[in-house]
Design a protein around this motif. Structure first.
Motif, PDB file in Angstrom:
ATOM      1  N   ARG A  68       6.896 -36.740 -20.480  1.00 32.49           N
ATOM      2  CA  ARG A  68       6.536 -35.540 -19.814  1.00 32.49           C
ATOM      3  C   ARG A  68       7.654 -34.608 -20.341  1.00 32.49           C
ATOM      4  O   ARG A  68       8.948 -34.596 -20.002  1.00 32.49           O
ATOM      5  CB  ARG A  68       6.736 -35.449 -18.440  1.00 32.49           C
ATOM      6  CG  ARG A  68       5.718 -36.752 -17.768  1.00 32.49           C
ATOM      7  CD  ARG A  68       6.219 -37.353 -16.273  1.00 32.49           C
ATOM      8  NE  ARG A  68       7.388 -37.784 -16.439  1.00 32.49           N
ATOM      9  CZ  ARG A  68       8.125 -38.061 -15.145  1.00 32.49           C
ATOM     10  NH1 ARG A  68       7.586 -37.848 -14.044  1.00 32.49           N
ATOM     11  NH2 ARG A  68       9.314 -38.912 -15.347  1.00 32.49           N
TER      12      ARG A  68
ATOM     13  N   ARG B 193       9.135 -30.521 -20.423  1.00 32.69           N
ATOM     14  CA  ARG B 193       8.902 -29.179 -19.717  1.00 32.69           C
ATOM     15  C   ARG B 193       9.270 -28.172 -20.584  1.00 32.69           C
ATOM     16  O   ARG B 193      10.455 -28.419 -21.110  1.00 32.69           O
ATOM     17  CB  ARG B 193       9.774 -29.323 -18.373  1.00 32.69           C
ATOM     18  CG  ARG B 193       9.724 -27.880 -17.676  1.00 32.69           C
ATOM     19  CD  ARG B 193      10.570 -27.759 -16.430  1.00 32.69           C
ATOM     20  NE  ARG B 193      10.292 -28.996 -15.618  1.00 32.69           N
ATOM     21  CZ  ARG B 193      11.408 -29.717 -15.037  1.00 32.69           C
ATOM     22  NH1 ARG B 193      12.532 -29.378 -15.142  1.00 32.69           N
ATOM     23  NH2 ARG B 193      10.998 -30.838 -14.403  1.00 32.69           N
TER      24      ARG B 193
ATOM     25  N   GLY C 243       3.877 -36.041 -27.099  1.00 31.42           N
ATOM     26  CA  GLY C 243       4.555 -35.870 -25.592  1.00 31.42           C
ATOM     27  C   GLY C 243       3.323 -35.145 -24.702  1.00 31.42           C
ATOM     28  O   GLY C 243       2.287 -34.729 -25.341  1.00 31.42           O
ATOM     29  N   ALA C 244       3.605 -35.014 -23.546  1.00 36.14           N
ATOM     30  CA  ALA C 244       2.553 -34.303 -22.687  1.00 36.14           C
ATOM     31  C   ALA C 244       3.289 -33.360 -21.983  1.00 36.14           C
ATOM     32  O   ALA C 244       4.621 -33.366 -21.266  1.00 36.14           O
ATOM     33  CB  ALA C 244       2.194 -35.477 -21.689  1.00 36.14           C
TER      34      ALA C 244
ATOM     35  N   GLU D 198       4.456 -31.076 -19.487  1.00 37.27           N
ATOM     36  CA  GLU D 198       4.329 -31.065 -17.814  1.00 37.27           C
ATOM     37  C   GLU D 198       4.076 -29.622 -17.404  1.00 37.27           C
ATOM     38  O   GLU D 198       3.453 -29.424 -16.459  1.00 37.27           O
ATOM     39  CB  GLU D 198       5.507 -31.400 -17.511  1.00 37.27           C
ATOM     40  CG  GLU D 198       5.749 -31.561 -15.887  1.00 37.27           C
ATOM     41  CD  GLU D 198       7.084 -31.769 -15.432  1.00 37.27           C
ATOM     42  OE1 GLU D 198       7.398 -32.945 -14.627  1.00 37.27           O
ATOM     43  OE2 GLU D 198       7.897 -31.073 -15.588  1.00 37.27           O
TER      44      GLU D 198
ATOM     45  N   GLY E  96      11.711 -34.442 -12.718  1.00 35.62           N
ATOM     46  CA  GLY E  96      10.397 -34.881 -12.841  1.00 35.62           C
ATOM     47  C   GLY E  96      10.194 -34.898 -14.475  1.00 35.62           C
ATOM     48  O   GLY E  96       9.076 -35.617 -14.830  1.00 35.62           O
ATOM     49  N   ALA E  97      10.598 -33.992 -15.385  1.00 38.88           N
ATOM     50  CA  ALA E  97      10.173 -34.350 -16.724  1.00 38.88           C
ATOM     51  C   ALA E  97      11.289 -35.231 -17.314  1.00 38.88           C
ATOM     52  O   ALA E  97      12.413 -35.575 -16.878  1.00 38.88           O
ATOM     53  CB  ALA E  97      10.744 -32.958 -17.368  1.00 38.88           C
ATOM     54  N   ASP E  98      11.066 -35.958 -18.475  1.00 37.40           N
ATOM     55  CA  ASP E  98      11.654 -36.870 -19.326  1.00 37.40           C
ATOM     56  C   ASP E  98      12.455 -36.084 -20.244  1.00 37.40           C
ATOM     57  O   ASP E  98      13.272 -36.644 -20.880  1.00 37.40           O
ATOM     58  CB  ASP E  98      10.684 -38.015 -20.018  1.00 37.40           C
ATOM     59  CG  ASP E  98       9.870 -38.705 -18.915  1.00 37.40           C
ATOM     60  OD1 ASP E  98      10.538 -39.270 -18.053  1.00 37.40           O
ATOM     61  OD2 ASP E  98       8.570 -38.722 -19.221  1.00 37.40           O
TER      62      ASP E  98
END
Length: 395
Positions: free
Chosen positions: A184, A186, A214-215, A217, A237-239
């Motif tokens: 995730r 950001r 990646g995705a 977020e 929340g983010a990786d």
């Protein structure tokens, strides 16, 4: 709420040093690892990496089957058949591609090589044993490896897994596959007068993150002030966090100060061009990469730094994802000792490379015009014309 007093402030002081690109790569490699494996339904696995090798649950095909539409026969019954010598088939069974062969049959006569005469079928062409047949285990045997660990799953791979028993339907028993979930990411747009338009940077970076597994977020506009950016860095929340804009040492360059306030600014100033004001640090244990706001500098810093971080987090090879081609320079590529230079180049009509940027094609226009880029090492003063170089091409 972070304190309004910065814990670290480089504004107006310039860079104390510029870290070599290799030092930034080591920082990334030491801190970013793929997330733990998860088992996900097959329809959610496209583009993800297999966490472990997937083995065949059974033979595929599970039995001898028709490879074409036609009549399943014993090949010996068609001996001598031709258009002027039709041979009656007493034991022909109509089949479609994929049907298992009936007992006693070892070939399939295609419909166009047969003719119906009342209730009877005649072959007008002879077939050999195995003709029109897909043999049992022709593709894989039970227990053999279907796909290796680390494979990035493509649509065809998902079809193979479904066919081999890993996902036979959309209801009960739907197949689960061990994969590395997409990290995730950001994206924070820090803005500032040096930055490109926020939607410009956001669109580019989101596409690059997707390319590298990646995705995204969220893409957030955090141009308000230092504390707002520091809060965004600290939000869980983010990786992985990418920030674009305000990375220099001027009075409005709040991104490095905000990162130091939210966690740690471990490297600031990288010996590369463009993109030398990039930085790296941590916020709440999450790696943060600061990218310049000027679009070409942001693209360069992403290619050499942030892209490596996203790929490692996704379980992909860390190196550049571009095809490397040996080409010859048509014009000199100017550089200076001390920085890795990323030169965007285009191929001329003779297949040689020349710089893509010019007064007529500045900024993103040059990026859109480029066929790839050439990396000139920090110890080089440039590349003269007529010299072989490696071009990393854009797909």
């Amino acid at each position: 709420m972070p304190s309004a007093t910065p814990l670290y402030d480089v504004r107006g002081r310039g860079f104390a040093r510029r870290a070599p690109v290799t030092e930034a790569w080591a920082w990334i490699d030491d801190r970013i690892v793929p997330p733990p494996a998860r088992s996900l339904p097959l329809v959610e696995c496209a583009g993800l990496r297999l966490a472990e090798a997937v083995m065949a649950l059974g033979d595929w095909p599970p039995a001898d089957r028709a490879a074409v539409d036609g009549y399943a026969v014993a090949a010996a019954d068609t001996l001598g058949a031709g258009s002027y010598n039709p041979v009656p088939l007493t034991a022909a069974v109509a089949v479609t591609a994929g049907d298992p062969l009936p007992p006693g049959c070892d070939a399939v006569v295609p419909f166009e090589a047969a003719q119906a005469v009342g209730p009877f079928v005649e072959a007008i062409d002879a077939v050999a044993p195995g003709s029109g047949v897909e043999r049992q285990a022709a593709w894989t045997r039970a227990g053999s490896q279907l796909l290796p660990a680390g494979r990035r799953l493509r649509p065809g791979d998902l079809g193979l897994l479904a066919a081999a028993g890993w996902g036979a339907g959309y209801g009960a028993g739907y197949g689960m596959v061990p994969v590395l979930p997409a990290p995730r990411v950001r994206i924070l747009l820090a803005g500032g007068p040096k930055a490109g338009a926020p939607e410009q940077l956001g669109a580019m970076l989101a596409a690059l993150v997707g390319r590298d597994g990646g995705a995204v977020e969220a893409v957030e506009d955090r141009t308000a002030d230092l504390d707002a950016l520091a809060e965004a860095f600290a939000q869980p929340g983010a990786d992985l966090i990418l920030s674009a804009g305000r990375t220099g040492t001027g009075p409005d360059d709040v991104a490095p100060v905000a990162l130091a306030q939210a966690g740690s600014l471990d490297l600031h100033g990288i010996a590369m061009r463009p993109g030398g004001s990039a930085g790296l640090g941590l916020a709440g244990g999450v790696p943060v990469l600061l990218l310049p706001g000027e679009p070409m500098a942001a693209l360069a810093a992403y290619e050499l730094l942030a892209g490596r971080a996203v790929r490692r987090a996704a379980g992909l090879p860390a190196g550049l994802p571009h095809a490397a081609t040996e080409v010859v320079t048509a014009r000199k590529l100017v550089s200076e000792i001390g920085s890795v230079d990323l030169h965007r180049v285009r191929l001329d009509d003779d297949g040689r490379v020349e710089p893509a940027a010019s007064p007529v094609w500045p900024g993103l226009a040059a990026a859109a015009r480029a066929d790839g880029f050439v990396l000139i090492p920090a110890e080089s003063e440039g590349v003269p014309d007529g010299v072989p170089v490696t071009m990393y091409g854009f797909a």
